[in-house]
Design a protein around this motif. Structure first.
Motif, short mmCIF file in Angstrom:
data_model
loop_
_atom_site.label_atom_id
_atom_site.label_comp_id
_atom_site.label_asym_id
_atom_site.label_seq_id
_atom_site.Cartn_x
_atom_site.Cartn_y
_atom_site.Cartn_z
N THR A 1 0.84 -1.21 0.00
CA THR A 1 0.00 0.00 0.00
C THR A 1 0.88 1.26 0.00
O THR A 1 0.58 2.24 -0.69
CB THR A 1 -0.96 -0.02 1.22
N ILE A 2 1.98 1.21 0.77
CA ILE A 2 2.92 2.33 0.79
C ILE A 2 3.57 2.47 -0.59
O ILE A 2 3.66 3.58 -1.15
CB ILE A 2 4.02 2.11 1.86
N ASN A 3 3.98 1.35 -1.16
CA ASN A 3 4.66 1.40 -2.47
C ASN A 3 3.70 1.88 -3.57
O ASN A 3 4.12 2.60 -4.48
CB ASN A 3 5.28 0.05 -2.81
N ASP A 4 2.42 1.51 -3.48
CA ASP A 4 1.41 2.03 -4.43
C ASP A 4 1.39 3.56 -4.38
O ASP A 4 1.35 4.24 -5.40
CB ASP A 4 -0.02 1.59 -4.03
N LEU A 5 1.38 4.07 -3.15
CA LEU A 5 1.27 5.52 -2.94
C LEU A 5 2.50 6.23 -3.50
O LEU A 5 2.40 7.23 -4.22
CB LEU A 5 1.12 5.78 -1.43
N VAL A 6 3.67 5.66 -3.20
CA VAL A 6 4.92 6.27 -3.69
C VAL A 6 4.94 6.25 -5.22
O VAL A 6 5.34 7.23 -5.87
CB VAL A 6 6.14 5.52 -3.10
N SER A 7 4.45 5.16 -5.81
CA SER A 7 4.55 5.03 -7.27
C SER A 7 3.53 5.88 -8.02
O SER A 7 3.58 5.99 -9.23
CB SER A 7 4.46 3.56 -7.69
N GLU A 8 2.60 6.52 -7.28
CA GLU A 8 1.67 7.46 -7.95
C GLU A 8 2.42 8.68 -8.48
O GLU A 8 1.88 9.44 -9.28
CB GLU A 8 0.57 7.93 -6.98
N GLY A 9 3.64 8.90 -7.98
CA GLY A 9 4.47 10.00 -8.49
C GLY A 9 4.05 11.38 -8.04
O GLY A 9 4.40 12.38 -8.65
N LEU A 10 3.30 11.47 -6.94
CA LEU A 10 2.81 12.77 -6.46
C LEU A 10 3.86 13.51 -5.63
O LEU A 10 3.73 14.68 -5.34
CB LEU A 10 1.54 12.57 -5.63
N PHE A 11 4.89 12.78 -5.23
CA PHE A 11 5.99 13.38 -4.45
C PHE A 11 7.20 12.48 -4.65
O PHE A 11 7.07 11.35 -5.13
CB PHE A 11 5.62 13.47 -2.95
N SER A 12 8.36 13.01 -4.28
CA SER A 12 9.58 12.22 -4.44
C SER A 12 9.82 11.38 -3.18
O SER A 12 9.71 11.89 -2.06
CB SER A 12 10.76 13.16 -4.66
N VAL A 13 10.14 10.12 -3.37
CA VAL A 13 10.37 9.23 -2.22
C VAL A 13 11.54 9.74 -1.38
O VAL A 13 11.60 9.49 -0.17
CB VAL A 13 10.57 7.77 -2.70
N ASP A 14 12.45 10.49 -1.99
CA ASP A 14 13.58 11.04 -1.24
C ASP A 14 13.12 12.03 -0.16
O ASP A 14 13.87 12.33 0.77
CB ASP A 14 14.54 11.77 -2.18
N GLU A 15 11.91 12.54 -0.34
CA GLU A 15 11.41 13.51 0.65
C GLU A 15 10.67 12.84 1.79
O GLU A 15 10.21 13.50 2.72
CB GLU A 15 10.45 14.49 -0.04
#
Ligand SMILES: Nc1ncnc2c1ncn2[C@@H]1O[C@H](COP(=O)(O)OP(=O)(O)O)[C@@H](O)[C@H]1O
Ligand SMILES: [Mg+2]
Length: 367
Positions: A77-91
């Motif tokens: 679920t976390i990875n789904d959210l990250v992969s939506e591309g709405l923010f950078s995972v580095d942040e």
């Protein structure tokens, strides 16, 4: 704004419907929701979780296996959210993952949320904060509810307000008006959707009563309502917190053994009133000056609950009018608790949980 100002809150509540993950950016004392993802629980997982809610055979191994299954779903679920591309995972600074409550026993001093935060860290590459309830309990608190501090920060207004989260269980936060010295109060006030879901499953074969279609066919049975509302939980003073281990089908049958003589739709309609009466009683008894009630959690989509709450004389609206989608409030609250943990700030309100003081909540599993 610091480089890593985003926190992901991951919540799976007592309804056993699934997992919500919400990404929030925290800056200058404010917060912005960046995105949301949701994964429903597969029926097999729901069945295993329902089974482990009651004492049974070989619980430790079943809990271990369930923790891994849940952690995998949390990470997805976390990875789904990250992969939506709405923010950078580095942040992303960290993910705060609540886990799935299978025992909540404040009187015995423990609470158990199944999770395997090490696996979530492994599968997401993020710092993971978990076990957010036990420190409050170690300090003598209920370990719940934890959302009132977040409600107080986001939702305090010029008049006294109540925020009610109608998940599986319903919990209220009573917010004094801005500038008041009165404490914020909050507690679990009774069942939310859990009894409605159980009864719908039994009689309609569906996991919940969508738009209250089933309940709308019935009428309130006053005798049943009175018997259920006479339960001591509703009159017990706060602090108090509860779960599905208490408000379940056995509770219904024990309190009203002649349940099968009633029409199922009348029972369903009456259970709506139990949820509503628990909420209204809590608000009127604890904070009688309250004028506005804001609802979050899945109960906001039940038109009968909303209609019946409105008959109390309070102004009843969804938290969306306060700027936060009602289905995102709980997960956002856990993102906020993660932010508080990283900044070494307390997450509990001793006036709510009756812990002996403010405590930093959670434990860190580094990426
Ligand atoms: N359209 C709807 N009509 C009636 N009830 C709904 C609807 N949508 C969601 N719900 C209820 O909301 C519940 C999920 O709410 P949620 O806030 O996620 O609870 P929890 O925090 O316990 O997981 C469902 O189990 C269901 O009872
Ligand atoms: Mg849910």
């Amino acid at each position: 704004m610091t480089a890593k100002s985003i926190f992901i809150g991951v919540m799976s509540g007592t309804s056993l419907d699934g997992v919500d993950a919400v990404a929030c950016r925290f800056f200058d004392g404010d917060m912005q929701v960046l995105g949301h993802s949701y994964r429903p629980y597969p029926q097999t997982l729901k069945d295993k979780l329902t089974a482990i809610l009651a004492p049974g055979h070989n619980e430790i191994e079943r809990a271990g296996a369930l923790s891994l299954e849940l952690a995998t779903l949390y990470a997805q679920t976390i990875n789904d959210l990250v992969s939506e591309g709405l923010f950078s995972v580095d942040e992303v600074r960290a993910a705060a993952v609540h886990g799935q409550t299978v025992r909540h026993c404040p009187q015995a001093g423990f609470t158990v949320q199944l999770n395997n935060p090490a696996l979530v860290a492994e599968l997401t590459g993020l710092d993971v904060i978990a076990d957010l309830r036990s420190r409050d309990m170690a300090a003598g608190g209920q370990g719940a509810p934890l959302v009132p501090a977040f409600h107080a920060e986001r939702f305090t207004g010029n008049v006294e307000r109540a925020i009610v989260n109608i998940g599986g269980i319903a919990n209220v936060t009573l917010l004094p008006a801005l500038g008041s010295q009165a404490p914020v109060l909050g507690f679990d006030c009774g069942p939310g959707n859990t009894l409605l879901d159980v009864w719908t499953q039994r009689h309609c074969g569906q996991s919940f009563d969508r738009d209250a279609a089933f309940a709308q066919k019935g009428v309130v049975v006053e005798k049943l309502l009175n018997v259920l509302m006479a339960d001591e939980y509703f009159v017990r003073p706060a602090p108090k917190s509860t779960g599905r281990e208490y408000f379940n089908e056995a509770w219904l049958l024990n309190r009203f053994p002649a349940l099968s003589t009633l029409k199922p739709e009348d029972v369903q309609r009456t259970l709506v009133e139990v949820t509503v009466a628990g909420i209204i009683r809590a608000v009127k008894q604890t904070a009688p000056e309250t004028q506005e009630l804001y609802v979050c959690g899945g109960g906001v989509f039940n038109p009968l609950i909303m209609q019946s709450l409105s008959q109390s004389g309070l102004t009843v609206q969804s938290t969306s009018v306060l700027g936060l989608d009602p289905m995102l409030v709980e997960a956002a609250a856990f993102a906020w608790l993660g932010y508080r943990f990283i900044n070494k700030k307390a997450g509990n309100l001793p006036a709510v949980t009756h812990a002996s003081g403010l405590r930093i909540l959670g434990a860190l599993y580094p990426a």
